[in-house]
Design an enzyme around this catalytic site. Structure first.
Site, PDB file in Angstrom:
ATOM      1  N   SER A   1       1.918  -9.824  -0.902  1.00  0.00           N
ATOM      2  CA  SER A   1       1.616  -8.342  -0.702  1.00  0.00           C
ATOM      3  C   SER A   1       1.782  -7.666   0.664  1.00  0.00           C
ATOM      4  CB  SER A   1       0.147  -8.285  -0.990  1.00  0.00           C
ATOM      5  OG  SER A   1      -0.768  -9.064  -0.257  1.00  0.00           O
TER       6      SER A   1
ATOM      7  N   LYS B   1       0.697  -1.150   0.029  1.00  0.00           N
ATOM      8  CA  LYS B   1      -0.076  -0.013   0.128  1.00  0.00           C
ATOM      9  C   LYS B   1       0.890   1.309  -0.126  1.00  0.00           C
ATOM     10  CE  LYS B   1      -4.089  -2.007   0.768  1.00  0.00           C
ATOM     11  NZ  LYS B   1      -4.136  -3.080   1.302  1.00  0.00           N
TER      12      LYS B   1
ATOM     13  N   GLU C   1      -9.812   5.599   3.504  1.00  0.00           N
ATOM     14  CA  GLU C   1     -10.501   4.700   3.874  1.00  0.00           C
ATOM     15  C   GLU C   1      -9.599   3.487   4.287  1.00  0.00           C
ATOM     16  OE1 GLU C   1     -10.127   4.849   0.810  1.00  0.00           O
ATOM     17  OE2 GLU C   1      -9.415   2.802   0.243  1.00  0.00           O
TER      18      GLU C   1
HETATM   19  C1  LIG Z   1      -5.131  -4.023   1.227  1.00  0.00           C
HETATM   20  C2  LIG Z   1      -4.462  -5.283   1.142  1.00  0.00           C
HETATM   21  C3  LIG Z   1      -4.826  -6.189   0.149  1.00  0.00           C
HETATM   22  C4  LIG Z   1      -5.954  -6.043  -0.867  1.00  0.00           C
HETATM   23  O1  LIG Z   1      -5.840  -5.097  -1.559  1.00  0.00           O
HETATM   24  P1  LIG Z   1      -5.588  -4.985  -3.050  1.00  0.00           P
HETATM   25  O2  LIG Z   1      -5.863  -3.591  -3.426  1.00  0.00           O
HETATM   26  O3  LIG Z   1      -6.487  -6.025  -3.867  1.00  0.00           O
HETATM   27  O4  LIG Z   1      -4.077  -5.250  -3.219  1.00  0.00           O
HETATM   28  C5  LIG Z   1      -3.915  -7.377  -0.096  1.00  0.00           C
HETATM   29  N1  LIG Z   1      -2.907  -7.549   0.578  1.00  0.00           N
HETATM   30  C6  LIG Z   1      -2.528  -6.814   1.736  1.00  0.00           C
HETATM   31  C7  LIG Z   1      -1.433  -7.225   2.379  1.00  0.00           C
HETATM   32  C8  LIG Z   1      -3.295  -5.625   1.629  1.00  0.00           C
HETATM   33  O5  LIG Z   1      -2.969  -4.793   2.844  1.00  0.00           O
END
Ligand SMILES: *Cc1c(COP(=O)(O)O)cnc(C)c1O
Length: 399
Positions: free
Chosen positions: A384, A96, A118
């Site tokens: 992620s 993010k 948000e």
């Molecule tokens: C917010 C988040 C997601 C999901 O959001 P996307 O916009 O689909 O990437 C996925 N993995 C993590 C670690 C997150 O913090």
């Protein structure tokens, strides 16, 4: 230090449509804001000073490039060459921050003094609170009251960073309601506020802006594969999808390489047919939600349903228009992973590679169980984020 190209490789037209998805459905009060955002983005994304500041902060502050880690034990288990793109190692613990830095630099140049955002799992709230502190801006984060409870460590981090956290108790008190509250606040004070959207969702140009800032992920993957394997493209890229931003970033520089198979993993919750799911591509229908036309979970009357997933970052009833389009075109293969499958995948990664993934990322890992590889295949899983925020959920479920 890498110089990220940030060029537009998206299948998007001038009105912000990806096929029939996307567009900009906003109240009249916000039309001028959306237009000035679009103007500023197109100006600064090509401005050498802006680009240099973005490149430097990603390098020195976020810690990019993130490693592309060859996971030997996963590779042996699934009989393929498996790499993990370590977005979990970014400052603040997820992908993010890449987008938050880009948008905050834009806000600053637009003369805005107050960032609003948000958040679901709290990762985007933490990223926004972090860049607000870094750039000396005020910050307000809207968060569903249920998520405030589930993601308490991230709430404390936002407070420590000087942000105000507003708990939203409408609806099922999760991400979708927090988006409504943030849009409402923006309508009331559009001049000072910059709405820093955390995923590739919302009215055009947000999905494009977020995807282009997150494109740093696949830009690095190409360079890293070239260095480690002598070829820039893998056979598969796998990413989880909540709103679709980490997937947009991981897929971005491969979208036009048709030989690279792109796999989007959505959260099944208790199962796609259980009524407790977040699988908007599998069981949603086209509708307008939060400013764009996309695939949305809805009841028979056309009302938006509450999404459910054990993961706060994935329980959103919509999906970004880019992901809706790529899935419709068959450019991505959509796989569903349920709560129990994600939990099992998290445990496997922790015990075999010594990495505790975020619950969201665990859904991408769970897809490995459902795919058939041949031994030559090179697979990149976008990890992620890290699992610190999910420890209470993990420990509860394993006891
Ligand atoms: C917010 C988040 C997601 C999901 O959001 P996307 O916009 O689909 O990437 C996925 N993995 C993590 C670690 C997150 O913090």
């Amino acid at each position: 230090m890498l110089h990220y190209p940030l060029d537009n490789l998206l299948p998007v037209d001038a009105a912000g449509y990806y096929g029939t998805y996307g567009g900009a459905f906003v109240p009249e009060a916000l039309r001028a804001n959306i237009e000035s955002l679009d103007f500023a983005f197109r100006r600064y994304v090509n401005d050498p000073d802006f680009r240099l500041e973005f490149d430097r902060l990603l390098h020195d502050y976020v810690g990019r490039p993130t490693p592309l880690y060859y996971a030997a034990k996963l590779s042996a288990k699934y009989r393929a060459t498996i790499y993990l793109k370590r977005e979990d190692l970014n400052h603040t613990g997820a992908h993010k921050i890449n987008n938050a830095i880009g948008q905050a630099l834009l806000a600053k140049r637009m003369g805005k003094s107050h960032l609003i955002a948000e958040t679901g799992a709290g990762q985007h709230g933490v990223a926004t609170a972090t860049v607000a502190a870094l750039l000396g801006m005020k910050c307000t984060v809207y968060m569903g009251a249920e998520d405030v409870r589930r993601q308490h460590p991230n709430v404390m981090r936002m407070c420590m960073l000087g942000a105000e956290v507003v708990a939203v108790s409408s609806g099922n008190a999760t991400l979708s309601n927090a988006v409504d509250a943030a849009l409402q606040a923006w309508c009331e004070n559009p001049d000072e506020m910059f709405y820093l959207i955390g995923s590739a969702v919302g009215p055009h140009p947000y999905p494009e802006i977020v995807a282009r800032f997150q494109s740093v992920i696949s830009y690095e993957i190409r360079k890293q594969l070239e260095a480690q394997l002598g070829r820039p493209t893998p056979d598969y890229v796998i990413a989880c999808i909540g709103g679709g931003s980490n997937a947009a970033g991981a897929f971005y520089h491969f979208i036009n390489d048709k030989e690279v198979k792109l796999v989007a993993v959505e959260a099944g919750g208790h199962g796609v047919d259980s009524g407790e799911t977040a699988a908007s591509l599998s069981v949603g229908k086209p509708m307008v939600l939060h400013g764009s036309r996309t695939m949305v979970l809805a009841d028979g009357m056309g009302n938006v349903s509450d999404a459910y997933s054990i993961s706060s970052g994935l329980d959103y009833p919509g999906i970004g228009p880019l992901q809706a389009y790529l899935a419709e075109q068959g450019r991505t293969e959509v796989i569903v992973a349920n709560d129990d499958e994600a939990l099992a995948a998290a445990r496997r990664l922790a015990e075999s590679e010594g990495i505790i993934p975020a619950l969201e990322s665990s859904h991408a890992l769970a897809a490995l169980e459902k795919m058939e590889f041949n031994s030559e295949d090179v697979v990149v899983v976008n990890l992620s984020g890290r699992g610190d925020k999910d420890m209470a959920t993990y420990l509860d479920s394993f006891s």
